[in-house]
Design a protein around this motif. Structure first.
Motif, PDB file in Angstrom:
ATOM      1  N   LYS A 145       0.910  -0.950   0.065  1.00 34.23           N
ATOM      2  CA  LYS A 145       0.151  -0.005  -0.015  1.00 34.23           C
ATOM      3  C   LYS A 145       0.769   1.495  -0.122  1.00 34.23           C
ATOM      4  O   LYS A 145       1.976   1.108   0.121  1.00 34.23           O
ATOM      5  N   GLY A 146      -0.009   2.189  -0.504  1.00 32.18           N
ATOM      6  CA  GLY A 146       1.357   3.338  -0.352  1.00 32.18           C
ATOM      7  C   GLY A 146       1.148   4.081  -1.486  1.00 32.18           C
ATOM      8  O   GLY A 146       1.550   2.799  -2.667  1.00 32.18           O
ATOM      9  N   PRO A 147       2.069   5.102  -2.239  1.00 28.30           N
ATOM     10  CA  PRO A 147       2.378   5.367  -3.607  1.00 28.30           C
ATOM     11  C   PRO A 147       3.953   4.427  -3.517  1.00 28.30           C
ATOM     12  O   PRO A 147       4.562   4.362  -2.674  1.00 28.30           O
ATOM     13  N   GLY A 148       4.619   4.222  -4.827  1.00 28.01           N
ATOM     14  CA  GLY A 148       5.903   2.840  -4.744  1.00 28.01           C
ATOM     15  C   GLY A 148       6.648   4.579  -5.027  1.00 28.01           C
ATOM     16  O   GLY A 148       6.638   5.296  -4.576  1.00 28.01           O
ATOM     17  N   LEU A 149       7.774   3.544  -4.883  1.00 27.31           N
ATOM     18  CA  LEU A 149       9.393   4.190  -5.254  1.00 27.31           C
ATOM     19  C   LEU A 149       9.196   5.582  -6.154  1.00 27.31           C
ATOM     20  O   LEU A 149       9.751   4.532  -6.924  1.00 27.31           O
ATOM     21  N   SER A 150       9.815   6.297  -5.703  1.00 29.13           N
ATOM     22  CA  SER A 150       9.661   7.663  -6.739  1.00 29.13           C
ATOM     23  C   SER A 150      11.994   7.249  -7.118  1.00 29.13           C
ATOM     24  O   SER A 150      12.168   6.652  -6.254  1.00 29.13           O
ATOM     25  N   ALA A 151      12.193   8.048  -8.147  1.00 25.98           N
ATOM     26  CA  ALA A 151      12.821   8.087  -8.821  1.00 25.98           C
ATOM     27  C   ALA A 151      14.458   8.113  -7.928  1.00 25.98           C
ATOM     28  O   ALA A 151      15.033   7.937  -8.133  1.00 25.98           O
TER      29      ALA A 151
END
Lengths: 192, 192
Positions: free
Chosen positions: B5-11
């Motif tokens: 859950k939650g937004p994935g990892l950003s670059a």
DNA sequence: ACCATAAACTAATACCATTCGTTATTTTGG
DNA sequence: CCAAAATAACGAATGGTATTAGTTTATGGT
């Protein structure tokens, strides 16, 4: 299976194979497995000749230094003018590095493990090659170590930047090196 | 398991973790697995963010270049005297390399993949930093590329030799660098 | 001839990068 | 608002690497 017939591999044979691997596949290609493949033996058998992959890389790098020093010695043989000696040393390093890219690249990665107490003969020879002409140029003893480090560093950096393709502008790299060497000699020769 | 859950990892998060790994474990410690560990994900999941380990290394190296250029820009900000600018650039590179050894070591290994046609802005900035003071010193346009390469190479080589412990003699390395920079500036300033 | 050593082997462990197919979450377009 | 698509995680599998341990066999010295 056990041991094969005939005498086992000599240290020289292992070193030769490792050097060939480096020259053929580059410094990244060197490893226990690749050298074992080149020798026709299994990777585990390599440990009868070297203690680790790191030790293997160190040996090959040392061999590279030996060869470079030999090339430099013969490059300056018979030359008396100190500035000309420095010129020949600088171009000798670059020429050798271009001709032996894999080996030079490995030498740049591997740091020597000898304690700073005892400097091996080959390193001593390398230092002397630069020290002599600097002395003839009239550089004071206590400045010579700085001058040597400056020259070595400049040549080393140029060769590495060239090898890794970091000179982007389309000016002649060989001409840049000539320019650099002349500039270095000017700078060193005018040291107090 | 599927996605958490939650937004994935950003670059940016991935890059930050990779930089941390390099700073903590050195350039050799960088890899898909080590960065995945730092991020708390499985190695396979890394391929949602990078195409390969090599591409990861290239990104981190580019980030290093960006940071170095920033450091150099702020080092010369407000300085007008060209020789002083060159001095500050040289010492700025060395200081940054000493403070960011892992990153600098990685930058030295990884060669940029951009075709020589289009030079990225950050590389352009780096060139300009050296080009400006050289112009103010009166070095002709067609000589400046040689002068720039000479300076970059000399500084680069010194930093690498220092980092890999190849200055064996027990003379002060910082003093050698000061000596080298002064010698370089003398040599370049007296170019025709 | 015998025996110790050297130098090969096989097998096993433990990493690493990479690919594939799957699943769960988030985002987006109708 | 809901369904479809994109995203980002997973486990499992493949093949490469270094390394260690235990085993076998040829060679060289006594």
């Amino acid at each position: 299976m056990g041991r094969r017939k005939g005498p086992g591999l000599s240290a020289a044979q292992v070193l030769e194979a490792a050097v060939d691997v480096v020259q053929g596949e580059g410094a990244d290609g060197l490893g226990i497995s690749s050298v074992a493949r080149a020798l026709g033996i299994r990777p585990a058998s390599m440990y009868n000749h070297v203690t680790s992959g790191e030790a293997l890389a160190r040996r090959v790098a040392d061999e590279g230094t030996r060869r470079l020093v030999e090339a430099l010695k013969s490059a300056v043989r018979g030359v008396v003018e100190p500035q000309e000696q420095l010129r020949l040393l600088a171009h000798g390093v670059r020429d050798w590095a271009v001709a032996n890219g894999g080996l030079y690249g490995l030498m740049a990665r591997v740091q020597p493990d000898y304690s700073s107490a005892d400097i091996p003969p080959v390193a001593r020879d390398l230092l002397d090659l630069f020290d002599r002409p600097l002395g003839q140029l009239g550089i004071a003893q206590d400045q010579r170590v700085h001058a040597m480090r400056s020259l070595r560093a400049a040549i080393h950096g140029f060769v590495l930047l060239e090898a890794s393709g970091q000179f982007q502008l389309d000016a002649d790299v060989a001409e840049s090196f000539r320019w650099s060497v002349e500039s270095l000699i000017r700078g060193v020769a005018t040291a107090t």
